[in-house]
Design an enzyme around this catalytic site. Structure first.
Site, PDB file in Angstrom:
ATOM      1  N   LYS A  61     -20.490  -2.740  16.339  1.00  0.00           N
ATOM      2  CA  LYS A  61     -19.885  -4.046  16.602  1.00  0.00           C
ATOM      3  C   LYS A  61     -20.731  -5.067  15.856  1.00  0.00           C
ATOM      4  O   LYS A  61     -21.914  -5.249  16.162  1.00  0.00           O
ATOM      5  CB  LYS A  61     -19.874  -4.338  18.100  1.00  0.00           C
ATOM      6  CG  LYS A  61     -19.228  -5.678  18.392  1.00  0.00           C
ATOM      7  CD  LYS A  61     -19.187  -5.997  19.860  1.00  0.00           C
ATOM      8  CE  LYS A  61     -18.692  -7.418  20.053  1.00  0.00           C
ATOM      9  NZ  LYS A  61     -19.323  -8.078  21.181  1.00  0.00           N
TER      10      LYS A  61
ATOM     11  N   GLY B 208     -19.949 -16.180  27.055  1.00  0.00           N
ATOM     12  CA  GLY B 208     -20.569 -16.460  28.347  1.00  0.00           C
ATOM     13  C   GLY B 208     -20.030 -17.694  29.049  1.00  0.00           C
ATOM     14  O   GLY B 208     -20.522 -18.074  30.109  1.00  0.00           O
TER      15      GLY B 208
ATOM     16  N   ALA C 273     -15.366 -12.220  24.355  1.00  0.00           N
ATOM     17  CA  ALA C 273     -16.085 -13.443  24.718  1.00  0.00           C
ATOM     18  C   ALA C 273     -15.209 -14.471  25.443  1.00  0.00           C
ATOM     19  O   ALA C 273     -14.078 -14.734  25.049  1.00  0.00           O
ATOM     20  CB  ALA C 273     -16.717 -14.102  23.499  1.00  0.00           C
ATOM     21  N   GLY C 274     -15.778 -14.992  26.475  1.00  0.00           N
ATOM     22  CA  GLY C 274     -15.157 -16.091  27.201  1.00  0.00           C
ATOM     23  C   GLY C 274     -14.259 -15.673  28.350  1.00  0.00           C
ATOM     24  O   GLY C 274     -13.833 -16.508  29.151  1.00  0.00           O
TER      25      GLY C 274
ATOM     26  N   THR D 291     -20.155 -10.580  30.937  1.00  0.00           N
ATOM     27  CA  THR D 291     -20.741 -11.497  31.917  1.00  0.00           C
ATOM     28  C   THR D 291     -19.967 -11.561  33.236  1.00  0.00           C
ATOM     29  O   THR D 291     -20.557 -11.477  34.315  1.00  0.00           O
ATOM     30  CB  THR D 291     -20.816 -12.921  31.318  1.00  0.00           C
ATOM     31  OG1 THR D 291     -21.385 -12.816  30.020  1.00  0.00           O
ATOM     32  CG2 THR D 291     -21.654 -13.838  32.168  1.00  0.00           C
TER      33      THR D 291
END
Ligand code: SF4
EC number: 2.8.1.10
Lengths: 389, 259
Positions: free
Chosen positions: B97, B158, B184-185, B207
């Protein structure tokens, strides 16, 4: 710090190889026909509510189930066109370089067995045509020829440098070429290529292309992949409405468009909707599309793709073209002559490819466009943007 | 639910997970098991490759999930290429990645360096999964140099802001010839579900699972959400209600007169 590097595409990655003929081979014509025949009003309502439409939604919108929703479709497409293109219509003129043709197509007056006078414009005749077209105000020109090896790359390489300096946009509608040829023509100023598949049904295609290279279905079909790979700025698609069931043919073309858009994302796309017109030795259409259905098809294309350029030829009547300005079209030809040498001299009608329906002059058409509250765009490109470094 | 295929490898689960931010290796293991994920990404810079006792790597290897080393921490193409080669040697995988962020505060991916590194790594035989902005043009260019998927961000890493990049994700999804994994997010199972409903091929979550009060239960919630989103997508979602529009009057008359 890493040093600056430039990424060039060395080879096409696996994800983007594959020509459309392979895709079409895996599609079943009957199943594609059923895909519009089975559509219900619910499918139409669902498609109308969406912002992004898939091919199945497009099939719903061109199905007979959508006929009661025609006004809603047209209204929505009117709004989308205005939002994406503003109140403008681009005008262009076709320039027929030659009516010589080594093919036999059942629907075309240029077919080789038709006893018409054949003419391929020489340098001086091309200059005269260019001057006559320029005098009408055009800045976008479409070069058209029949399909013969005699009017091919060496001829184009001679003529393009003569023609290009006079126009900011140059399109071509000629026989399918090799990718390297498209690249070469682009270097000479070519901006757009139109290759109409006529029909996506192989069997029907062969019935109408009796002799000549045009009988090679796959070579024509995959020309659009070659044009995309050559990174030509604009790619035009079309079916000749009337050869086959127009709905199924349009669905196949929608698949083709999506295939191309996913691969050749640097190019713009345009579609056109030629209906079979009377011509010398011509045939009766198999699948007649009515005016109402043509409006439905046009609105469906606009809803399917908000950014697609849609082009209308002078094959349609003045009334139809007047309203087309509001229906989703972005580009129109005007005062077209469909015979070589038609602009500069009084040519004989026997040379025409097909009869046009809208005989009005460019200034009449521009006035008509203004009367609809729209602006005429003559220049829609600057050659500086395509110069290669 | 159809399986997801990336570079000839099949995945039954469309939820990919990360390994950072867990309170303990045990919490991480439990959580990953509950998520049903078959691909787990881990940061090379966190691994203690010298000592076989590494407390992240060992349990993951026992679980039999596919390990996807990431280059997080790399600030340019060269560092990322170096990290990828280290990872290939250490973990015996040519999958990577690709994450390059020169900016330590927001960890914004550097598109230029990512494209340069991706092309170089592909030539070296890597299967590259690039983490990028939701930038449709960059995603097409990564596809062209041979990336087997693209991983655009939903919102800043995050941030738990969900699919703030939705309009751009829509374009990426429409144009892609390779799987699109939203990374992400993603802060809540509903964000993951929405991404799959939109047609994303998978999501990567870390996260939101790792810092939940009950990571294991949250992981299960994500598993269900991803399955629900994908099933809805495959079933053909009903769209919002269609509000009839009205054509301008001359056009209405013209159409009324057509046969
Ligand atoms: S359609 Fe084209 S190829 Fe066929 S006869 Fe006419 S000019 Fe020739």
């Amino acid at each position: 710090m890493s040093k600056v590097s430039v990424v060039r595409i060395v080879e096409q990655s696996q994800a983007i190889t594959g020509q459309f003929s392979q895709v079409l081979d895996d599609m079943d014509w009957q199943a594609m026909s059923r895909s519009h025949q089975m559509k219900t009003e619910q499918d139409v309502i669902r498609a109308l509510a969406k912002d992004k439409l898939g091919v199945e939604d497009f099939a719903a919108l061109i199905s007979s189930a959508a006929e009661p929703y025609l006004l809603e479709m047209v209204a929505k497409s009117e709004g989308i066109t205005q939002q994406r293109f503003g109140n403008t219509i681009s005008l262009f003129a076709p320039l027929y370089l030659s009516n010589a043709c080594a093919n036999e197509c059942t629907y075309c007056g240029f077919s080789m067995s038709n006893a018409i006078r054949r003419l391929t414009l020489n340098e001086q005749q091309v200059d005269a045509e260019v001057a006559a077209i320029k005098a009408k105000g055009f800045d976008h020109i479409l070069l058209v020829t029949g399909e013969t090896n005699k009017v091919a790359m060496p001829y184009f390489e001679r003529m393009l440098p003569r023609i290009k300096p006079h126009f900011s946009q140059l399109s071509m509608e000629v026989q399918p070429l090799e990718m390297a040829d498209y690249e070469r023509l682009q270097q000479l100023g070519l901006d757009a290529v139109l290759v109409y598949q006529e029909t996506y049904r192989r069997k029907t295609y062969l019935e109408h292309h009796l002799r000549g290279n045009k009988g090679n279905f796959n070579y024509r079909l995959d020309a659009l992949d070659r044009i995309g790979q050559a990174q030509i700025h604009k790619i035009g698609l079309g079916v000749l409405l009337g050869l086959e069931d127009w709905r199924t043919d349009s669905i196949a073309m929608a698949h083709h468009l999506r295939h191309l858009q996913k691969r050749y994302w640097r190019s713009r796309f345009s579609v056109a909707f030629p209906r079979i017109r009377p011509c010398e030795g011509g045939i009766e259409p198999k699948s007649v599309i009515s005016d109402r259905q043509l409006v439905q098809l046009i609105a469906a294309w606009r809803l399917f793709d908000a950014d697609l350029e849609m082009s209308l030829s002078t094959r349609e009547s003045p009334t139809f073209r007047q309203h087309a300005v509001k229906m989703g079209f972005t580009t129109m030809s005007a005062e077209s002559k469909t015979q070589p040498g038609g602009y500069a001299e009084e040519a004989q009608p026997a040379l025409e490819q097909f009869q046009i329906s809208d005989e009005r002059s460019v200034s009449d058409i521009a006035a008509m466009i203004h009367a609809q509250g729209k602006e005429v765009v003559w220049k829609d490109w600057d050659p500086a943007l395509t110069s290669r470094f | 639910m159809t399986p997801l295929i990336i570079a000839d490898q099949e995945f039954g689960s469309r939820l990919f997970v990360g390994t950072g931010k867990y309170a303990s290796a045990e919490a991480m293991t439990e959580s990953i098991l509950a998520s049903g994920a078959e691909l787990v990404t881990l940061s090379l810079r966190r691994l203690d490759l010298q000592h076989q006792t590494d407390n992240i790597l060992k349990p993951l290897q026992r679980m039999g999930v596919k390990l996807l080393p990431n280059t997080s921490g790399a600030r340019n193409a060269q560092e990322a290429i170096f990290a990828s080669e280290l990872a290939r040697e250490a973990l015996q995988t040519n999958w990577v990645k690709l994450e390059i962020h020169p900016d330590p505060r927001y960890l914004m991916p550097d598109g230029n360096e990512t494209l340069v590194a991706a092309e170089a790594l592909i030539k070296k035989g890597f299967v590259v999964m690039p983490y990028v902005h939701a930038d449709p043009v960059l995603c097409k260019r990564l596809e062209e140099v041979g990336c087997q998927c693209v991983m655009p961000l939903g919102s800043p890493i995050g941030s738990n802001m969900g699919l703030a990049s939705r309009p751009f994700l829509d374009i990426i999804l429409e144009q892609a010839n390779v799987p699109v994994i939203v990374d992400a997010g993603i802060g809540a199972p509903s964000d993951a579900s929405l991404a799959l409903e939109m047609g994303a091929d998978a999501v990567l979550v870390n996260t939101a699972m790792a810092v939940a009060k009950q990571p294991k239960q949250m992981s299960k919630a994500f598993r269900l959400a991803v399955e629900a989103g994908r099933l809805a997508y495959e079933s053909g979602l009903g769209e919002k209600r269609f509000d009839a529009a009205h054509a301008t009057s001359p056009l209405t008359e013209f159409i009324g007169a057509l046969s």
